[in-house]
Design a protein around this motif. Structure first.
Motif, PDB file in Angstrom:
ATOM      1  N   PRO A  90       0.803  -1.223   0.000  1.00  0.00           N
ATOM      2  CA  PRO A  90       0.000   0.000   0.000  1.00  0.00           C
ATOM      3  C   PRO A  90       0.841   1.279   0.000  1.00  0.00           C
ATOM      4  O   PRO A  90       0.512   2.223  -0.719  1.00  0.00           O
ATOM      5  CB  PRO A  90      -0.832  -0.110   1.285  1.00  0.00           C
ATOM      6  CG  PRO A  90      -0.828  -1.555   1.629  1.00  0.00           C
ATOM      7  CD  PRO A  90       0.472  -2.093   1.124  1.00  0.00           C
ATOM      8  N   ALA A  91       1.902   1.305   0.777  1.00  0.00           N
ATOM      9  CA  ALA A  91       2.733   2.510   0.842  1.00  0.00           C
ATOM     10  C   ALA A  91       3.337   2.810  -0.531  1.00  0.00           C
ATOM     11  O   ALA A  91       3.346   3.962  -0.968  1.00  0.00           O
ATOM     12  CB  ALA A  91       3.822   2.349   1.892  1.00  0.00           C
ATOM     13  N   ALA A  92       3.830   1.792  -1.209  1.00  0.00           N
ATOM     14  CA  ALA A  92       4.431   1.981  -2.534  1.00  0.00           C
ATOM     15  C   ALA A  92       3.387   2.429  -3.560  1.00  0.00           C
ATOM     16  O   ALA A  92       3.725   3.129  -4.517  1.00  0.00           O
ATOM     17  CB  ALA A  92       5.096   0.687  -2.998  1.00  0.00           C
ATOM     18  N   GLU A  93       2.140   2.069  -3.352  1.00  0.00           N
ATOM     19  CA  GLU A  93       1.049   2.429  -4.266  1.00  0.00           C
ATOM     20  C   GLU A  93       0.422   3.785  -3.919  1.00  0.00           C
ATOM     21  O   GLU A  93      -0.502   4.224  -4.589  1.00  0.00           O
ATOM     22  CB  GLU A  93      -0.041   1.352  -4.240  1.00  0.00           C
ATOM     23  CG  GLU A  93       0.416   0.003  -4.712  1.00  0.00           C
ATOM     24  CD  GLU A  93       0.712  -0.045  -6.198  1.00  0.00           C
ATOM     25  OE1 GLU A  93      -0.002   0.612  -6.968  1.00  0.00           O
ATOM     26  OE2 GLU A  93       1.682  -0.727  -6.579  1.00  0.00           O
ATOM     27  N   GLY A 112       4.237   1.816   8.723  1.00  0.00           N
ATOM     28  CA  GLY A 112       4.922   2.327   7.546  1.00  0.00           C
ATOM     29  C   GLY A 112       4.185   3.431   6.821  1.00  0.00           C
ATOM     30  O   GLY A 112       4.205   3.482   5.594  1.00  0.00           O
ATOM     31  N   GLY A 113       3.504   4.284   7.567  1.00  0.00           N
ATOM     32  CA  GLY A 113       2.787   5.398   6.965  1.00  0.00           C
ATOM     33  C   GLY A 113       1.411   5.032   6.420  1.00  0.00           C
ATOM     34  O   GLY A 113       0.747   5.853   5.800  1.00  0.00           O
ATOM     35  N   VAL A 114       0.994   3.788   6.640  1.00  0.00           N
ATOM     36  CA  VAL A 114      -0.319   3.330   6.193  1.00  0.00           C
ATOM     37  C   VAL A 114      -1.151   2.974   7.418  1.00  0.00           C
ATOM     38  O   VAL A 114      -0.684   2.277   8.318  1.00  0.00           O
ATOM     39  CB  VAL A 114      -0.198   2.093   5.261  1.00  0.00           C
ATOM     40  CG1 VAL A 114      -1.566   1.565   4.871  1.00  0.00           C
ATOM     41  CG2 VAL A 114       0.629   2.430   4.027  1.00  0.00           C
ATOM     42  N   LEU A 115      -2.379   3.466   7.447  1.00  0.00           N
ATOM     43  CA  LEU A 115      -3.312   3.126   8.512  1.00  0.00           C
ATOM     44  C   LEU A 115      -4.076   1.884   8.089  1.00  0.00           C
ATOM     45  O   LEU A 115      -4.701   1.864   7.031  1.00  0.00           O
ATOM     46  CB  LEU A 115      -4.286   4.282   8.765  1.00  0.00           C
ATOM     47  CG  LEU A 115      -5.428   4.005   9.742  1.00  0.00           C
ATOM     48  CD1 LEU A 115      -4.903   3.716  11.142  1.00  0.00           C
ATOM     49  CD2 LEU A 115      -6.397   5.171   9.754  1.00  0.00           C
ATOM     50  N   TYR A 116      -4.008   0.836   8.905  1.00  0.00           N
ATOM     51  CA  TYR A 116      -4.774  -0.391   8.686  1.00  0.00           C
ATOM     52  C   TYR A 116      -5.926  -0.370   9.672  1.00  0.00           C
ATOM     53  O   TYR A 116      -5.700  -0.265  10.891  1.00  0.00           O
ATOM     54  CB  TYR A 116      -3.900  -1.627   8.919  1.00  0.00           C
ATOM     55  CG  TYR A 116      -2.819  -1.792   7.878  1.00  0.00           C
ATOM     56  CD1 TYR A 116      -3.015  -2.620   6.781  1.00  0.00           C
ATOM     57  CD2 TYR A 116      -1.617  -1.103   7.987  1.00  0.00           C
ATOM     58  CE1 TYR A 116      -2.025  -2.763   5.814  1.00  0.00           C
ATOM     59  CE2 TYR A 116      -0.625  -1.238   7.027  1.00  0.00           C
ATOM     60  CZ  TYR A 116      -0.842  -2.070   5.952  1.00  0.00           C
ATOM     61  OH  TYR A 116       0.143  -2.208   4.994  1.00  0.00           O
ATOM     62  N   ILE A 117      -7.149  -0.456   9.145  1.00  0.00           N
ATOM     63  CA  ILE A 117      -8.304  -0.406  10.030  1.00  0.00           C
ATOM     64  C   ILE A 117      -9.308  -1.487   9.648  1.00  0.00           C
ATOM     65  O   ILE A 117      -9.608  -1.694   8.479  1.00  0.00           O
ATOM     66  CB  ILE A 117      -8.956   0.995  10.065  1.00  0.00           C
ATOM     67  CG1 ILE A 117     -10.049   1.054  11.136  1.00  0.00           C
ATOM     68  CG2 ILE A 117      -9.443   1.419   8.694  1.00  0.00           C
ATOM     69  CD1 ILE A 117     -10.413   2.449  11.584  1.00  0.00           C
ATOM     70  N   ASN A 118      -9.760  -2.184  10.658  1.00  0.00           N
ATOM     71  CA  ASN A 118     -10.825  -3.173  10.530  1.00  0.00           C
ATOM     72  C   ASN A 118     -11.894  -2.728  11.528  1.00  0.00           C
ATOM     73  O   ASN A 118     -11.647  -2.733  12.733  1.00  0.00           O
ATOM     74  CB  ASN A 118     -10.302  -4.567  10.873  1.00  0.00           C
ATOM     75  CG  ASN A 118     -11.349  -5.651  10.741  1.00  0.00           C
ATOM     76  OD1 ASN A 118     -12.543  -5.405  10.883  1.00  0.00           O
ATOM     77  ND2 ASN A 118     -10.903  -6.871  10.494  1.00  0.00           N
ATOM     78  N   PRO A 119     -13.068  -2.328  11.030  1.00  0.00           N
ATOM     79  CA  PRO A 119     -14.096  -1.853  11.959  1.00  0.00           C
ATOM     80  C   PRO A 119     -14.733  -2.963  12.787  1.00  0.00           C
ATOM     81  O   PRO A 119     -15.581  -2.698  13.633  1.00  0.00           O
ATOM     82  CB  PRO A 119     -15.121  -1.195  11.036  1.00  0.00           C
ATOM     83  CG  PRO A 119     -14.946  -1.883   9.728  1.00  0.00           C
ATOM     84  CD  PRO A 119     -13.481  -2.231   9.636  1.00  0.00           C
ATOM     85  N   GLY A 120     -14.311  -4.206  12.579  1.00  0.00           N
ATOM     86  CA  GLY A 120     -14.893  -5.329  13.315  1.00  0.00           C
ATOM     87  C   GLY A 120     -16.201  -5.755  12.681  1.00  0.00           C
ATOM     88  O   GLY A 120     -16.457  -5.500  11.510  1.00  0.00           O
ATOM     89  N   SER A 121     -17.033  -6.392  13.450  1.00  0.00           N
ATOM     90  CA  SER A 121     -18.303  -6.905  12.940  1.00  0.00           C
ATOM     91  C   SER A 121     -19.467  -6.136  13.536  1.00  0.00           C
ATOM     92  O   SER A 121     -19.573  -6.002  14.755  1.00  0.00           O
ATOM     93  CB  SER A 121     -18.444  -8.387  13.291  1.00  0.00           C
ATOM     94  OG  SER A 121     -19.738  -8.839  12.952  1.00  0.00           O
ATOM     95  N   ALA A 122     -20.352  -5.665  12.654  1.00  0.00           N
ATOM     96  CA  ALA A 122     -21.551  -4.952  13.110  1.00  0.00           C
ATOM     97  C   ALA A 122     -22.784  -5.847  13.045  1.00  0.00           C
ATOM     98  O   ALA A 122     -23.881  -5.417  13.347  1.00  0.00           O
ATOM     99  CB  ALA A 122     -21.766  -3.705  12.266  1.00  0.00           C
ATOM    100  N   GLY A 123     -22.603  -7.094  12.638  1.00  0.00           N
ATOM    101  CA  GLY A 123     -23.722  -8.021  12.504  1.00  0.00           C
ATOM    102  C   GLY A 123     -23.887  -8.900  13.732  1.00  0.00           C
ATOM    103  O   GLY A 123     -23.651  -8.447  14.855  1.00  0.00           O
TER     104      GLY A 123
END
Length: 155
Positions: A90-93, A112-123
């Motif tokens: 992702p950073a290179a892109e 590495g300058g990229v935010l990784y986010i998983n909002p989890g499960s809303a179900g």
């Protein structure tokens, strides 16, 4: 700009999730939507970027891509369901944020300058994991993530 994040609804769009996402400028669903009615309800709130997860089968999901890139408020986001299937750097892109789902485990971390986010499960609740959704608050180059437990009263 407020970008709402939701994943793994598995056909269940809780009123708490709708209330939390109300007022967002854009919504991102990171897969395992479950039913087309979930997308319709989200689209009534704001424009939606959605991808197909492993439970999204049938004609209604056929046109949903497995990976999607979108630029919102000048910030490039890469959306995919399972982070283990990330096939680019992702950073290179030039991607600033990677949004994923699948694990049902909420996560927000910078690498590495990229935010990784998983909002989890809303179900439906899975095991003892919380029922969550998230947001990205974008102000110029600053991206601030937040994940909330939809079933716990706000502190």
């Amino acid at each position: 700009m407020r970008i709402g994040l939701i994943s793994d609804t598995h056909g269940q769009l809780r009123p708490e999730a709708l209330a939390y996402l109300e007022g967002c400028d854009h919504l991102v669903h990171a897969g395992d939507i479950g039913k087309p009615e979930v997308l319709s309800a989200l689209e009534a709130l704001a424009p939606v970027t959605a991808i197909r997860g492993n439970v999204d089968t049938g004609d209604w999901a056929a046109d949903l891509p497995e990976v999607r890139e979108v630029t919102l408020a000048g910030v490039r986001l890469l959306v995919l369901h399972d982070l283990k299937q990330l096939s680019v750097d992702p950073a290179a892109e030039g991607v600033r944020v990677v949004v994923s789902g699948h694990s049902h485990k909420p996560l927000a971390e910078e690498r590495g300058g990229v935010l990784y986010i998983n909002p989890g499960s809303a179900g439906p609740r899975r095991f003892r994991l919380p029922v969550t959704a998230g947001e990205l608050l974008v102000s110029g180059p600053v991206v601030t993530p937040r994940i909330v437990d939809l079933l716990e009263p706000a502190a």
